[in-house]
Write a protein that holds these residues in place. Structure first.
Motif, PDB file in Angstrom:
ATOM      1  N   MET A 181       0.851  -1.191   0.000  1.00 13.59           N
ATOM      2  CA  MET A 181       0.000   0.000   0.000  1.00 13.59           C
ATOM      3  C   MET A 181       0.887   1.241   0.000  1.00 13.59           C
ATOM      4  SD  MET A 181      -3.008  -1.295   2.585  1.00 13.59           S
ATOM      5  CE  MET A 181      -4.299  -0.472   1.684  1.00 13.59           C
ATOM      6  N   GLU A 182       0.574   2.164  -0.904  1.00 12.78           N
ATOM      7  CA  GLU A 182       1.447   3.310  -1.139  1.00 12.78           C
ATOM      8  C   GLU A 182       1.042   4.529  -0.315  1.00 12.78           C
ATOM      9  OE1 GLU A 182       4.006   2.676  -2.999  1.00 12.78           O
ATOM     10  OE2 GLU A 182       3.250   0.727  -3.643  1.00 12.78           O
ATOM     11  N   GLY A 183       1.986   5.468  -0.212  1.00  8.43           N
ATOM     12  CA  GLY A 183       1.715   6.716   0.480  1.00  8.43           C
ATOM     13  C   GLY A 183       2.582   7.832  -0.066  1.00  8.43           C
ATOM     14  N   MET A 184       2.088   9.065  -0.001  1.00  8.61           N
ATOM     15  CA  MET A 184       2.881  10.212  -0.441  1.00  8.61           C
ATOM     16  C   MET A 184       2.437  11.465   0.304  1.00  8.61           C
ATOM     17  SD  MET A 184       1.298  11.706  -4.016  1.00  8.61           S
ATOM     18  CE  MET A 184       2.293  10.672  -5.025  1.00  8.61           C
ATOM     19  N   ARG A 185       3.309  12.443   0.304  1.00  7.85           N
ATOM     20  CA  ARG A 185       2.987  13.747   0.883  1.00  7.85           C
ATOM     21  C   ARG A 185       3.274  14.814  -0.156  1.00  7.85           C
ATOM     22  NH1 ARG A 185       6.206  17.450   2.580  1.00  7.85           N
ATOM     23  NH2 ARG A 185       8.019  16.108   2.872  1.00  7.85           N
ATOM     24  N   ILE A 186       2.414  15.820  -0.227  1.00  8.72           N
ATOM     25  CA  ILE A 186       2.626  16.952  -1.126  1.00  8.72           C
ATOM     26  C   ILE A 186       2.595  18.227  -0.296  1.00  8.72           C
ATOM     27  CG2 ILE A 186       1.833  18.168  -3.179  1.00  8.72           C
ATOM     28  CD1 ILE A 186       0.336  15.654  -4.008  1.00  8.72           C
ATOM     29  N   GLY A 187       3.654  19.004  -0.391  1.00  3.97           N
ATOM     30  CA  GLY A 187       3.759  20.216   0.404  1.00  3.97           C
ATOM     31  C   GLY A 187       4.536  19.953   1.675  1.00  3.97           C
ATOM     32  N   SER A 188       4.680  20.977   2.487  1.00 10.63           N
ATOM     33  CA  SER A 188       5.410  20.878   3.749  1.00 10.63           C
ATOM     34  C   SER A 188       4.448  20.915   4.929  1.00 10.63           C
ATOM     35  CB  SER A 188       6.390  22.044   3.877  1.00 10.63           C
ATOM     36  OG  SER A 188       6.887  22.142   5.198  1.00 10.63           O
ATOM     37  N   PRO A 189       4.673  20.055   5.952  1.00 10.54           N
ATOM     38  CA  PRO A 189       3.822  20.104   7.148  1.00 10.54           C
ATOM     39  C   PRO A 189       3.840  21.466   7.835  1.00 10.54           C
ATOM     40  CG  PRO A 189       5.126  18.094   7.110  1.00 10.54           C
ATOM     41  CD  PRO A 189       5.667  18.976   6.019  1.00 10.54           C
ATOM     42  N   LYS A 190       4.849  22.289   7.547  1.00 10.53           N
ATOM     43  CA  LYS A 190       4.948  23.602   8.165  1.00 10.53           C
ATOM     44  C   LYS A 190       4.172  24.670   7.386  1.00 10.53           C
ATOM     45  CE  LYS A 190       9.460  22.708  10.287  1.00 10.53           C
ATOM     46  NZ  LYS A 190      10.876  23.155  10.408  1.00 10.53           N
ATOM     47  N   SER A 191       3.661  24.313   6.216  1.00  9.07           N
ATOM     48  CA  SER A 191       2.923  25.281   5.416  1.00  9.07           C
ATOM     49  C   SER A 191       1.474  25.361   5.873  1.00  9.07           C
ATOM     50  CB  SER A 191       3.010  24.912   3.929  1.00  9.07           C
ATOM     51  OG  SER A 191       2.447  23.634   3.719  1.00  9.07           O
ATOM     52  N   THR A 192       0.752  26.345   5.364  1.00  2.44           N
ATOM     53  CA  THR A 192      -0.649  26.530   5.755  1.00  2.44           C
ATOM     54  C   THR A 192      -1.501  25.333   5.364  1.00  2.44           C
ATOM     55  OG1 THR A 192      -0.422  28.921   5.527  1.00  2.44           O
ATOM     56  CG2 THR A 192      -2.654  28.042   5.519  1.00  2.44           C
ATOM     57  N   LEU A 193      -1.196  24.727   4.205  1.00  4.99           N
ATOM     58  CA  LEU A 193      -1.976  23.582   3.745  1.00  4.99           C
ATOM     59  C   LEU A 193      -1.063  22.560   3.101  1.00  4.99           C
ATOM     60  CD1 LEU A 193      -4.787  22.284   3.150  1.00  4.99           C
ATOM     61  CD2 LEU A 193      -4.725  23.474   0.954  1.00  4.99           C
ATOM     62  N   TYR A 194      -1.228  21.320   3.490  1.00  7.42           N
ATOM     63  CA  TYR A 194      -0.529  20.259   2.774  1.00  7.42           C
ATOM     64  C   TYR A 194      -1.398  19.018   2.767  1.00  7.42           C
ATOM     65  CZ  TYR A 194       1.327  16.778   6.153  1.00  7.42           C
ATOM     66  OH  TYR A 194       1.470  15.743   7.037  1.00  7.42           O
ATOM     67  N   VAL A 195      -1.059  18.077   1.883  1.00  9.21           N
ATOM     68  CA  VAL A 195      -1.879  16.874   1.734  1.00  9.21           C
ATOM     69  C   VAL A 195      -1.007  15.629   1.866  1.00  9.21           C
ATOM     70  CG1 VAL A 195      -1.654  16.887  -0.803  1.00  9.21           C
ATOM     71  CG2 VAL A 195      -3.541  15.658   0.275  1.00  9.21           C
ATOM     72  N   ALA A 196      -1.537  14.653   2.572  1.00 11.59           N
ATOM     73  CA  ALA A 196      -0.909  13.339   2.648  1.00 11.59           C
ATOM     74  C   ALA A 196      -1.881  12.334   2.042  1.00 11.59           C
ATOM     75  CB  ALA A 196      -0.592  12.966   4.096  1.00 11.59           C
ATOM     76  N   GLY A 197      -1.390  11.493   1.142  1.00 13.26           N
ATOM     77  CA  GLY A 197      -2.229  10.482   0.519  1.00 13.26           C
ATOM     78  C   GLY A 197      -1.795   9.098   0.961  1.00 13.26           C
ATOM     79  N   TYR A 198      -2.738   8.289   1.401  1.00 10.92           N
ATOM     80  CA  TYR A 198      -2.427   6.944   1.876  1.00 10.92           C
ATOM     81  C   TYR A 198      -3.444   5.951   1.332  1.00 10.92           C
ATOM     82  CZ  TYR A 198      -0.020   9.641   5.512  1.00 10.92           C
ATOM     83  OH  TYR A 198       0.768  10.533   6.179  1.00 10.92           O
ATOM     84  N   GLU A 199      -2.979   4.800   0.914  1.00 10.16           N
ATOM     85  CA  GLU A 199      -3.889   3.716   0.566  1.00 10.16           C
ATOM     86  C   GLU A 199      -4.210   2.958   1.846  1.00 10.16           C
ATOM     87  OE1 GLU A 199      -2.184   3.124  -3.979  1.00 10.16           O
ATOM     88  OE2 GLU A 199      -1.860   1.551  -2.484  1.00 10.16           O
ATOM     89  N   LYS A 200      -5.492   2.747   2.100  1.00 14.28           N
ATOM     90  CA  LYS A 200      -5.922   2.127   3.341  1.00 14.28           C
ATOM     91  C   LYS A 200      -7.014   1.096   3.044  1.00 14.28           C
ATOM     92  CE  LYS A 200      -5.565   4.576   7.052  1.00 14.28           C
ATOM     93  NZ  LYS A 200      -5.716   5.491   8.195  1.00 14.28           N
ATOM     94  N   VAL A 201      -7.443   0.400   4.090  1.00 12.30           N
ATOM     95  CA  VAL A 201      -8.553  -0.539   3.944  1.00 12.30           C
ATOM     96  C   VAL A 201      -9.636  -0.189   4.954  1.00 12.30           C
ATOM     97  CG1 VAL A 201      -7.199  -2.440   2.994  1.00 12.30           C
ATOM     98  CG2 VAL A 201      -7.459  -2.248   5.467  1.00 12.30           C
ATOM     99  N   ASP A 202     -10.870  -0.293   4.501  1.00 17.72           N
ATOM    100  CA  ASP A 202     -12.044  -0.049   5.338  1.00 17.72           C
ATOM    101  C   ASP A 202     -12.510  -1.387   5.890  1.00 17.72           C
ATOM    102  OD1 ASP A 202     -14.441   0.771   6.492  1.00 17.72           O
ATOM    103  OD2 ASP A 202     -15.523   0.748   4.587  1.00 17.72           O
ATOM    104  N   VAL A 203     -12.380  -1.533   7.208  1.00 16.53           N
ATOM    105  CA  VAL A 203     -12.799  -2.779   7.868  1.00 16.53           C
ATOM    106  C   VAL A 203     -13.783  -2.395   8.964  1.00 16.53           C
ATOM    107  CG1 VAL A 203     -12.046  -4.848   9.094  1.00 16.53           C
ATOM    108  CG2 VAL A 203     -10.550  -3.804   7.400  1.00 16.53           C
ATOM    109  N   SER A 204     -15.050  -2.618   8.732  1.00 21.20           N
ATOM    110  CA  SER A 204     -16.066  -2.147   9.675  1.00 21.20           C
ATOM    111  C   SER A 204     -16.460  -3.180  10.722  1.00 21.20           C
ATOM    112  CB  SER A 204     -17.321  -1.702   8.911  1.00 21.20           C
ATOM    113  OG  SER A 204     -17.827  -2.758   8.133  1.00 21.20           O
ATOM    114  N   ASP A 205     -16.074  -4.462  10.527  1.00 22.95           N
ATOM    115  CA  ASP A 205     -16.542  -5.478  11.466  1.00 22.95           C
ATOM    116  C   ASP A 205     -15.491  -5.899  12.484  1.00 22.95           C
ATOM    117  OD1 ASP A 205     -14.897  -6.760   9.718  1.00 22.95           O
ATOM    118  OD2 ASP A 205     -16.216  -8.483   9.352  1.00 22.95           O
ATOM    119  N   LEU A 206     -14.354  -5.184  12.534  1.00 18.03           N
ATOM    120  CA  LEU A 206     -13.359  -5.477  13.563  1.00 18.03           C
ATOM    121  C   LEU A 206     -13.741  -4.780  14.862  1.00 18.03           C
ATOM    122  CD1 LEU A 206      -9.807  -5.154  11.939  1.00 18.03           C
ATOM    123  CD2 LEU A 206     -11.003  -7.243  12.567  1.00 18.03           C
ATOM    124  N   SER A 207     -13.529  -5.447  15.985  1.00 16.96           N
ATOM    125  CA  SER A 207     -13.752  -4.799  17.275  1.00 16.96           C
ATOM    126  C   SER A 207     -12.616  -3.815  17.537  1.00 16.96           C
ATOM    127  CB  SER A 207     -13.782  -5.847  18.391  1.00 16.96           C
ATOM    128  OG  SER A 207     -12.493  -6.430  18.554  1.00 16.96           O
TER     129      SER A 207
END
Length: 379
Positions: free
Chosen positions: A199-225
């Motif tokens: 699963m991939e991930g990336m960041r665009i921009g700097s965390p110190k800037s007014t706005l930045y974006v982090a993109g992550y591939e994730k999984v939605d698992v609704s039936d886990l406790s």
């Protein structure tokens, strides 16, 4: 049947998210506020009274909340605040994130209890709304706002608060980072993360800037406790247990006083600054080959542009290697391949549905005593 191995950082559920439509390709989209940080000031006398009440909060076994105090460490605002109170919902697993973190008593010797002297506020409140229901957050605020606890000082602090960070999570089901080239207006930096079990991930921009974006591939698992989700470091999931999605986490860090908490619904439309480009861009012979090789490594457009050195030959013709000229050539291509993945204005019209998940924290009218009493009498 083979299983998918997923680190717990890549496991989530969308139960606390608002459905906000679909992309132009039919991918369902969900949104929520993943993190909210705000600070507040009550003036010298009000601050001291609030500090005293924070210190007086009790944690008794018969109460629904567990209150923990400790000296703020360096990694948790210890350079800004002396103390922190952590409030947990008692019936949640111990690994479950805290409901509220309240930092107080600023460390600066110059601190005098007025906004003109400090940028940070007398208290700093952090919460991660995605881990709690709107009702859980509302009940916690009502508990804190009782006379024997923070009382009126809680609601005064909310009225005077301004937001210093808000993470808006846009989740797109069945989409992956590699489906499009992604960019963020006015961003000039970025990085690609090592794959996490495919699963991939990336960041665009700097965390110190007014706005930045982090993109992550994730999984939605609704039936886990909660116990299964938070205790394991690596989960093995059957294919029927999850659905994959792409999270685009946009972090806004407003300047002091720029976004009052009571006007959080008036945030700028920051998803409108995202841009998506078709992968057909890569096959266009007018694309600088140096840029093409960087994009092949999975880089975002801002990162690739920052790291590349313009080629002297493009599509068999000699071209200027000046950055300004190379930028003009690249921008002409980007216009051709830009994809309107979603209607940003329509998406932002659904922001109130995400704020609704904050419960009473997102309803400033309820911070007023008379309105709150009337509301409670009807509940």
């Amino acid at each position: 049947m083979s299983k998918k191995k997923v680190s717990k950082e890549r496991v989530d559920d969308l139960r606390q998210s608002a459905h906000v439509g679909a992309t132009s390709f039919g991918h369902p989209m969900y949104a929520r506020l993943d993190k909210l940080v705000f600070v507040s000031e009550l003036g010298a006398d009000g601050n001291e009274a609030l500090f005293a009440r924070l210190f007086a909060l009790k944690s008794r076994s018969r109460l629904p909340y567990r209150v923990e105090y400790h000296k703020a460490a360096k990694g948790e605002c210890g350079d800004l605040y002396q103390s922190v109170v952590k409030i947990r919902i008692r019936d949640k697993p111990k690994e479950h994130p805290a409901a509220l973190m309240i930092y107080f008593k600023p460390t600066s010797k110059q601190y005098g209890g007025t906004r003109s002297i400090t940028q940070r506020g007398a208290i700093r409140v952090e919460l991660s709304p995605q881990h709690y229901t709107a009702d859980e957050l509302t009940q916690l605020l009502l508990w804190l706002g009782k006379k024997g606890r923070l009382g009126k000082y809680l609601y005064r602090a909310l009225n005077e608060a301004w937001v210093t960070r808000v993470d808006y999570a846009l989740d797109i089901v069945d989409m992956r980072l590699r489906d499009f080239y992604i960019s963020l207006a006015r961003a000039s930096t970025g990085e690609v993360y090592d794959s996490d079990n495919g699963m991939e991930g990336m960041r665009i921009g700097s965390p110190k800037s007014t706005l930045y974006v982090a993109g992550y591939e994730k999984v939605d698992v609704s039936d886990l406790s909660d116990e299964e989700r938070y205790q394991a470091t690596l989960l093995e999931l059957d294919f029927e247990q999850y659905r994959e999605f792409l999270r685009l986490e946009l972090r806004l860090s407003p300047e002091k006083g720029e976004l009052p908490l009571k006007r959080v619904n008036e945030m700028m439309n920051f998803p409108s600054r995202l841009a998506f480009y078709s992968k057909q861009l890569r096959e266009d012979k007018r694309l600088d080959p140096a840029l093409a090789s960087l994009l092949d490594k999975g880089m975002s457009i801002p990162q690739a542009w920052q790291e590349h050195t313009p080629s002297s030959v493009v599509k068999g013709k000699s071209v200027s290697t000046a950055k300004k000229q190379a930028k003009k050539r690249f921008n002409r291509l980007l216009v051709k391949y830009e994809v309107e993945l979603f209607d940003a204005a329509a998406l932002w019209n659904k922001l109130p549905e995400a704020i609704e998940r904050l419960g009473m924290l997102g309803k400033s009218a309820l911070w007023q005593l008379d309105i709150r009493k009337k509301w409670l009498s009807k509940s």
